[in-house]
Design an enzyme around this catalytic site. Structure first.
Site, PDB file in Angstrom:
ATOM      1  N   LYS A 295       0.858  -1.183   0.000  1.00 37.62           N
ATOM      2  CA  LYS A 295       0.000   0.000   0.000  1.00 37.62           C
ATOM      3  C   LYS A 295       0.888   1.226   0.000  1.00 37.62           C
ATOM      4  O   LYS A 295       2.041   1.161   0.450  1.00 37.62           O
ATOM      5  CB  LYS A 295      -0.885   0.017   1.252  1.00 37.62           C
ATOM      6  CG  LYS A 295      -2.116   0.881   1.114  1.00 37.62           C
ATOM      7  CD  LYS A 295      -3.231   0.133   0.412  1.00 37.62           C
ATOM      8  CE  LYS A 295      -4.466   0.972   0.232  1.00 37.62           C
ATOM      9  NZ  LYS A 295      -5.554   0.147  -0.326  1.00 37.62           N
TER      10      LYS A 295
HETATM   11  P1  NAD Z   1     -12.869   7.850  -3.191  1.00 37.77           P
HETATM   12  O1  NAD Z   1     -11.883   8.877  -2.817  1.00 37.77           O
HETATM   13  O2  NAD Z   1     -13.233   7.683  -4.626  1.00 37.77           O
HETATM   14  O3  NAD Z   1     -14.244   8.073  -2.385  1.00 37.77           O
HETATM   15  C1  NAD Z   1     -14.284   8.229  -0.992  1.00 37.77           C
HETATM   16  C2  NAD Z   1     -15.679   8.684  -0.595  1.00 37.77           C
HETATM   17  O4  NAD Z   1     -15.754   8.772   0.830  1.00 37.77           O
HETATM   18  C3  NAD Z   1     -16.050  10.067  -1.128  1.00 37.77           C
HETATM   19  O5  NAD Z   1     -17.436  10.097  -1.451  1.00 37.77           O
HETATM   20  C4  NAD Z   1     -15.781  10.984   0.063  1.00 37.77           C
HETATM   21  O6  NAD Z   1     -16.536  12.204   0.052  1.00 37.77           O
HETATM   22  C5  NAD Z   1     -16.233  10.063   1.189  1.00 37.77           C
HETATM   23  N1  NAD Z   1     -15.698  10.459   2.488  1.00 37.77           N
HETATM   24  C6  NAD Z   1     -14.477  10.966   2.776  1.00 37.77           C
HETATM   25  N2  NAD Z   1     -14.390  11.246   4.093  1.00 37.77           N
HETATM   26  C7  NAD Z   1     -15.561  10.884   4.634  1.00 37.77           C
HETATM   27  C8  NAD Z   1     -16.097  10.931   5.929  1.00 37.77           C
HETATM   28  N3  NAD Z   1     -15.364  11.391   6.956  1.00 37.77           N
HETATM   29  N4  NAD Z   1     -17.355  10.468   6.137  1.00 37.77           N
HETATM   30  C9  NAD Z   1     -18.081   9.993   5.101  1.00 37.77           C
HETATM   31  N5  NAD Z   1     -17.646   9.936   3.839  1.00 37.77           N
HETATM   32  C10 NAD Z   1     -16.401  10.374   3.611  1.00 37.77           C
HETATM   33  O7  NAD Z   1     -12.304   6.472  -2.578  1.00 37.77           O
HETATM   34  P2  NAD Z   1     -12.646   4.987  -3.035  1.00 37.77           P
HETATM   35  O8  NAD Z   1     -11.616   4.564  -4.015  1.00 37.77           O
HETATM   36  O9  NAD Z   1     -14.093   4.880  -3.360  1.00 37.77           O
HETATM   37  O10 NAD Z   1     -12.331   4.191  -1.686  1.00 37.77           O
HETATM   38  C11 NAD Z   1     -13.297   4.054  -0.643  1.00 37.77           C
HETATM   39  C12 NAD Z   1     -12.884   2.893   0.257  1.00 37.77           C
HETATM   40  O11 NAD Z   1     -12.804   1.685  -0.525  1.00 37.77           O
HETATM   41  C13 NAD Z   1     -11.511   3.038   0.911  1.00 37.77           C
HETATM   42  O12 NAD Z   1     -11.543   2.455   2.188  1.00 37.77           O
HETATM   43  C14 NAD Z   1     -10.611   2.249   0.000  1.00 37.77           C
HETATM   44  O13 NAD Z   1      -9.442   1.775   0.655  1.00 37.77           O
HETATM   45  C15 NAD Z   1     -11.522   1.098  -0.366  1.00 37.77           C
HETATM   46  N6  NAD Z   1     -11.139   0.393  -1.597  1.00 37.77           N
HETATM   47  C16 NAD Z   1     -11.024   1.075  -2.781  1.00 37.77           C
HETATM   48  C17 NAD Z   1     -10.678   0.354  -3.916  1.00 37.77           C
HETATM   49  C18 NAD Z   1     -10.622   1.015  -5.273  1.00 37.77           C
HETATM   50  O14 NAD Z   1     -10.470   0.282  -6.272  1.00 37.77           O
HETATM   51  N7  NAD Z   1     -10.752   2.319  -5.398  1.00 37.77           N
HETATM   52  C19 NAD Z   1     -10.411  -1.014  -3.850  1.00 37.77           C
HETATM   53  C20 NAD Z   1     -10.552  -1.665  -2.619  1.00 37.77           C
HETATM   54  C21 NAD Z   1     -10.921  -0.945  -1.501  1.00 37.77           C
END
Ligand code: NAD
Length: 413
Positions: free
Chosen positions: A105
């Site tokens: 990561k």
């Molecule tokens: P992103 O940045 O695209 O979206 C994050 C979302 O969370 C946004 O809508 C943001 O406004 C919201 N957010 C931020 N702070 C917040 C808070 N305090 N309270 C509520 N909402 C809040 O990120 P993502 O890629 O969608 O990732 C989201 C989660 O999924 C993370 O934990 C990430 O590790 C996990 N994840 C992502 C992927 C991927 O392919 N992008 C893969 C596996 C896991």
């Protein structure tokens, strides 16, 4: 116990699973810490002429089963302990889903929201160059995570290619214009719904009359919402960092997805009630998808979660104390390493396509994604039923056992 940092907490889950498979003490010591941890200084020239100096990390947890793989996150909480914990989760996830990668990561401890596109680009290029000596198509392949996306991957790929020659396979989650795979952007969120469907089938639950709440409506949350809507499953609440919206009869997913993709907040949606992120977590619904940040279900709120299924779309959304409360109350928790595994499986498909220089149709991508996730779900459900343990312990145990075996066969220990 909620005072544990993310890495200590992930090791609590590790210990529970290691005990289930009688992992040897020596391997225990090896797998509870990372192989390599790189911390770099990232100076960023601001548009104003000033200089912002931030810290960036790349942690390679374990590479026994293949090249290190894991996302890059830009967030103020992305310190070394958080990145360490998330790197370990990637090792168990890739092993559980049986794809030939290890776990890694990366992150920069920064809030990118006030930064301009130019500032983010300069920060990304400098960070990439500072960690490039530990990256490689067969060494370590980053991907998007919180606050990073296909554009950030394009800058990373371009910076790396400037040094090594054209290398699209150095990152996944790229734009479709050069090496991105149709289906990858949606894969994490869509994959969550594939896993939920497999779970519902296994438990004999009919999703048609169930309600869902999604915390976080970025890449993962919005694609999960879109897939739920495609299947006619009612999403009653969604949120982002500014707050949430609720509608008893079900929210208009296409409208909300359009709003979020245009860079606006879901709180701007019309004809729905407002609710806070805390209220969303405690909403009276059937399925809760935390899809934002870590540690949102804890000792202080786990007993107020009303959903009977928690689908961990985010990484590490539940602390060990919160998890214990949910388990004691009989809430079914589908753990992050399984629930959001569609992201890294999709990245694997993109990487293989880059290496073969052959692009699959999206329908093939989605079919193979569903196969991999259903296989993963079946192995976790089988282990959990047989050993009478939580799905999280089962998922970790399967992953740890595979890494243990590979490390032994390679003669690593
Ligand atoms: P992103 O940045 O695209 O979206 C994050 C979302 O969370 C946004 O809508 C943001 O406004 C919201 N957010 C931020 N702070 C917040 C808070 N305090 N309270 C509520 N909402 C809040 O990120 P993502 O890629 O969608 O990732 C989201 C989660 O999924 C993370 O934990 C990430 O590790 C996990 N994840 C992502 C992927 C991927 O392919 N992008 C893969 C596996 C896991």
């Amino acid at each position: 116990m909620d005072e544990l940092n993310a890495h200590e907490a992930v090791n609590v889950y590790f210990d529970e699973a290691a005990a289930t498979i009688d992992l040897h003490d020596e391997m225990n010591d090896v797998l509870k810490s990372s192989y390599r941890e790189l911390a770099v200084q990232v100076p960023v020239r601001l548009d104003s002429g000033g200089l912002l100096v931030v810290r960036g990390y790349r942690v390679q947890h374990n590479g026994a089963r293949g090249p290190y793989k894991g996302g890059i996150r830009y967030h103020p909480t992305a310190d070394l302990n958080e990145v360490r914990a998330l790197a370990a989760l990637m090792t168990w996830k890739t092993a559980l889903l049986n794809i030939p990668f290890g776990g890694a990561k990366g992150g920069i401890e920064v809030d990118p929201l006030p930064l301009s596109a130019g500032e983010i680009e300069r920060m990304t290029r400098r960070f990439t160059m500072s960690i490039s000596h530990v990256l490689g198509v067969y060494r370590d392949i980053p991907a998007p995570d919180v606050n990073t996306n296909a554009q950030v991957m394009a800058w990373m790929m371009d910076a790396y290619s400037g040094k090594e020659g054209y290398t699209p396979a150095i990152v996944t989650g790229k734009p479709l214009e050069f090496g991105g795979a149709p289906g990858r952007e949606a894969a994490t969120g869509r994959g969550c719904v594939y896993v939920l469907a497999a779970a519902a089938k296994h438990w004999g639950v009919d999703l048609a009359d169930k309600t869902v709440a999604i915390q976080g409506f970025g890449n993962v949350g919005s694609w999960a919402g879109a897939e739920l809507a495609n299947r006619g499953i009612k999403v009653v609440a969604v949120s982002d960092r500014f707050g949430g919206v609720y509608r008893d009869s079900g929210l208009d997913m296409p409208d909300l997805v359009k709003l979020a993709r245009s860079g606006r907040s879901v709180t701007e949606a019309e004809d729905c009630e407002r609710l806070s992120n805390d209220e969303l977590l405690e909403l009276d619904c059937d399925v809760l998808l935390p899809a934002a940040l870590g540690e949102v279900i804890r000792k202080d709120n786990a007993d107020r979660i009303k959903a009977s299924i928690v689908l961990e779309a985010a990484n590490y959304p539940t602390t060990p104390d919160g998890d214990k409360i949910l388990n004691d109350r009989g809430v079914r928790v589908i753990p992050d390493v399984l629930a959001n595994g569609g992201g890294v499986v999709g990245s694997y498909f993109e990487w293989t396509q880059n290496i073969q220089q052959f692009t699959w149709k999206e329908s093939r991508f989605n079919d193979e994604l569903a196969d991999k996730l259903e296989e993963g779900f079946d192995s976790v459900a089988g282990f959990s039923d047989y050993h009478q343990c939580s799905m999280r312990t089962a998922a970790y145990a399967i992953g740890i056992a595979r890494v243990d075996k590979a490390a032994h066969i390679r003669g690593y220990v």
